[in-house]
Scaffold this motif. Structure first.
Motif, mmCIF file in Angstrom:
data_model
loop_
_atom_site.group_PDB
_atom_site.id
_atom_site.type_symbol
_atom_site.label_atom_id
_atom_site.label_comp_id
_atom_site.label_asym_id
_atom_site.label_seq_id
_atom_site.Cartn_x
_atom_site.Cartn_y
_atom_site.Cartn_z
ATOM 1 N N MET A 1 53.613 29.871 40.715
ATOM 2 C CA MET A 1 52.666 28.667 40.198
ATOM 3 C C MET A 1 51.423 29.817 39.861
ATOM 4 S SD MET A 1 50.796 25.899 42.322
ATOM 5 C CE MET A 1 49.615 24.593 41.591
ATOM 6 N N PRO A 2 51.014 29.692 38.294
ATOM 7 C CA PRO A 2 49.986 30.327 37.886
ATOM 8 C C PRO A 2 48.641 30.193 38.653
ATOM 9 C CG PRO A 2 50.571 28.925 36.479
ATOM 10 C CD PRO A 2 51.596 28.628 37.242
ATOM 11 N N PRO A 3 47.851 31.207 38.747
ATOM 12 C CA PRO A 3 46.756 31.016 39.373
ATOM 13 C C PRO A 3 45.602 29.976 38.583
ATOM 14 C CG PRO A 3 46.978 33.418 39.071
ATOM 15 C CD PRO A 3 48.144 32.441 38.230
ATOM 16 N N HIS A 4 45.008 29.359 39.328
ATOM 17 C CA HIS A 4 44.125 28.326 38.805
ATOM 18 C C HIS A 4 42.827 28.891 38.260
ATOM 19 C CE1 HIS A 4 46.657 25.603 40.418
ATOM 20 N NE2 HIS A 4 46.141 25.292 41.550
ATOM 21 N N LEU A 5 42.060 28.205 37.466
ATOM 22 C CA LEU A 5 40.729 28.865 36.941
ATOM 23 C C LEU A 5 39.770 29.551 37.900
ATOM 24 C CD1 LEU A 5 39.500 29.046 34.024
ATOM 25 C CD2 LEU A 5 38.506 26.728 34.378
ATOM 26 N N ASP A 6 39.417 28.976 38.873
ATOM 27 C CA ASP A 6 38.544 29.458 39.943
ATOM 28 C C ASP A 6 39.039 30.815 40.369
ATOM 29 O OD1 ASP A 6 36.455 29.775 41.708
ATOM 30 O OD2 ASP A 6 38.042 29.446 43.248
ATOM 31 N N GLU A 7 40.440 30.798 40.882
ATOM 32 C CA GLU A 7 41.045 32.150 41.108
ATOM 33 C C GLU A 7 41.194 32.930 40.183
ATOM 34 O OE1 GLU A 7 45.095 31.450 42.612
ATOM 35 O OE2 GLU A 7 44.566 31.866 44.561
ATOM 36 N N LEU A 8 41.381 32.816 38.843
ATOM 37 C CA LEU A 8 41.354 33.903 37.643
ATOM 38 C C LEU A 8 39.894 34.514 37.733
ATOM 39 C CD1 LEU A 8 43.415 31.883 34.776
ATOM 40 C CD2 LEU A 8 43.863 34.010 36.174
ATOM 41 N N ARG A 9 38.817 33.522 37.714
ATOM 42 C CA ARG A 9 37.515 34.236 37.719
ATOM 43 C C ARG A 9 37.434 35.090 38.895
ATOM 44 N NH1 ARG A 9 35.662 29.261 35.173
ATOM 45 N NH2 ARG A 9 35.942 27.838 37.309
ATOM 46 N N ARG A 10 37.857 34.861 40.087
ATOM 47 C CA ARG A 10 37.809 35.794 41.225
ATOM 48 C C ARG A 10 38.755 37.246 40.915
ATOM 49 N NH1 ARG A 10 38.947 32.954 46.260
ATOM 50 N NH2 ARG A 10 40.121 31.597 45.246
ATOM 51 N N LEU A 11 39.885 36.889 40.345
ATOM 52 C CA LEU A 11 40.537 38.030 39.967
ATOM 53 C C LEU A 11 39.973 38.958 39.041
ATOM 54 C CD1 LEU A 11 44.144 36.141 39.901
ATOM 55 C CD2 LEU A 11 43.492 37.982 41.468
ATOM 56 N N ARG A 12 39.464 38.187 38.101
ATOM 57 C CA ARG A 12 38.886 39.053 36.983
ATOM 58 C C ARG A 12 37.481 39.761 37.475
ATOM 59 N NH1 ARG A 12 36.392 35.152 33.706
ATOM 60 N NH2 ARG A 12 38.888 34.481 33.098
ATOM 61 N N LYS A 13 36.947 39.092 38.299
ATOM 62 C CA LYS A 13 35.783 39.845 39.101
ATOM 63 C C LYS A 13 36.199 41.189 39.759
ATOM 64 C CE LYS A 13 31.947 39.253 42.377
ATOM 65 N NZ LYS A 13 31.464 38.295 43.375
ATOM 66 N N ALA A 14 37.566 41.187 40.566
ATOM 67 C CA ALA A 14 38.010 42.383 41.034
ATOM 68 C C ALA A 14 38.561 43.362 39.822
ATOM 69 C CB ALA A 14 39.152 41.842 41.901
ATOM 70 N N ARG A 15 39.087 42.781 38.833
ATOM 71 C CA ARG A 15 39.695 43.612 37.881
ATOM 72 C C ARG A 15 38.396 44.590 37.235
ATOM 73 N NH1 ARG A 15 42.137 41.047 32.432
ATOM 74 N NH2 ARG A 15 39.756 40.900 31.978
ATOM 75 N N ASP A 16 37.340 43.593 36.904
ATOM 76 C CA ASP A 16 36.163 44.065 36.192
ATOM 77 C C ASP A 16 35.542 45.352 37.183
ATOM 78 O OD1 ASP A 16 36.466 42.483 34.220
ATOM 79 O OD2 ASP A 16 34.749 40.928 34.862
ATOM 80 N N ARG A 17 35.602 45.199 38.384
ATOM 81 C CA ARG A 17 35.274 46.155 39.284
ATOM 82 C C ARG A 17 36.088 47.504 39.229
ATOM 83 N NH1 ARG A 17 34.997 46.183 46.013
ATOM 84 N NH2 ARG A 17 34.132 48.208 46.199
ATOM 85 N N MET A 18 37.497 47.124 39.173
ATOM 86 C CA MET A 18 38.365 48.235 38.725
ATOM 87 C C MET A 18 37.976 49.098 37.379
ATOM 88 S SD MET A 18 42.225 47.568 40.047
ATOM 89 C CE MET A 18 42.057 45.792 39.941
ATOM 90 N N ASP A 19 37.533 48.344 36.368
ATOM 91 C CA ASP A 19 37.250 48.845 35.188
ATOM 92 C C ASP A 19 35.958 49.917 35.364
ATOM 93 O OD1 ASP A 19 39.464 47.630 33.946
ATOM 94 O OD2 ASP A 19 38.048 45.963 33.155
ATOM 95 N N ARG A 20 35.070 49.183 36.100
ATOM 96 C CA ARG A 20 33.691 50.035 36.343
ATOM 97 C C ARG A 20 33.697 51.074 37.219
ATOM 98 N NH1 ARG A 20 32.098 44.744 37.119
ATOM 99 N NH2 ARG A 20 31.802 45.385 39.440
ATOM 100 N N GLU A 21 34.517 50.879 38.304
ATOM 101 C CA GLU A 21 34.532 51.771 39.325
ATOM 102 C C GLU A 21 36.034 52.552 39.449
ATOM 103 O OE1 GLU A 21 33.083 49.840 42.815
ATOM 104 O OE2 GLU A 21 31.581 48.877 41.860
#
Length: 139
Positions: A1-21
């Motif tokens: 089952m694909p991630p829901h919108l709220d989960e995608l936002r939280r995953l994106r937050k972690a992915r953005d952290r990897m991009d920055r740090e």
């Protein structure tokens, strides 16, 4: 089952952290906390959302940054290795060769003048690190 919108936002937050740090010592537990998930749930959902594990994503970011630094030619391979967050030259060279298809020293020595006229954001797309298929055809 694909991630829901709220989960995608939280995953994106972690992915953005990897991009920055990307150069910092990041691990799955810390990234999972950023996403507000357990490490195993985070890894599973990240892979479902982005078709690769968090570790693979982070390695790709590091290698992409390393390629940009090596193209500039003002740093040696060892300096680039540590600047992008690898702890050893051996692991950096191995991972770079796996993803890029040639050792970092050979990549650095190549002529990259043709990319100087390309805007950096397009150069990143043109030189995007792609995972090579393992030898023997296994995934």
């Amino acid at each position: 089952m694909p991630p829901h919108l709220d989960e995608l936002r939280r995953l994106r937050k972690a992915r953005d952290r990897m991009d920055r740090e990307y150069a910092l010592p990041l691990n799955v537990a810390a990234l999972a906390r950023t996403a507000g998930m357990s490490p195993s749930h985070f890894t599973r959902r990240f892979r479902e959302a982005y078709s690769e594990t968090p570790y693979a994503y982070l390695m790709t970011r590091r290698i992409e940054r390393a390629k940009a630094l090596l193209r500039r030619g003002d740093r040696n391979v060892t300096e680039v290795c540590f600047e992008v967050g690898f702890a050893s030259l051996g692991s950096f060279s191995t991972r770079f060769s796996e993803i890029v298809g040639e050792p970092p020293s050979a990549y650095r020595a190549r002529d990259h003048r043709d990319l100087r006229v390309v805007p950096p954001c397009q150069a990143m797309v043109l030189t995007r690190a792609r995972r090579r298929q393992p030898r023997g055809g296994r995934s």
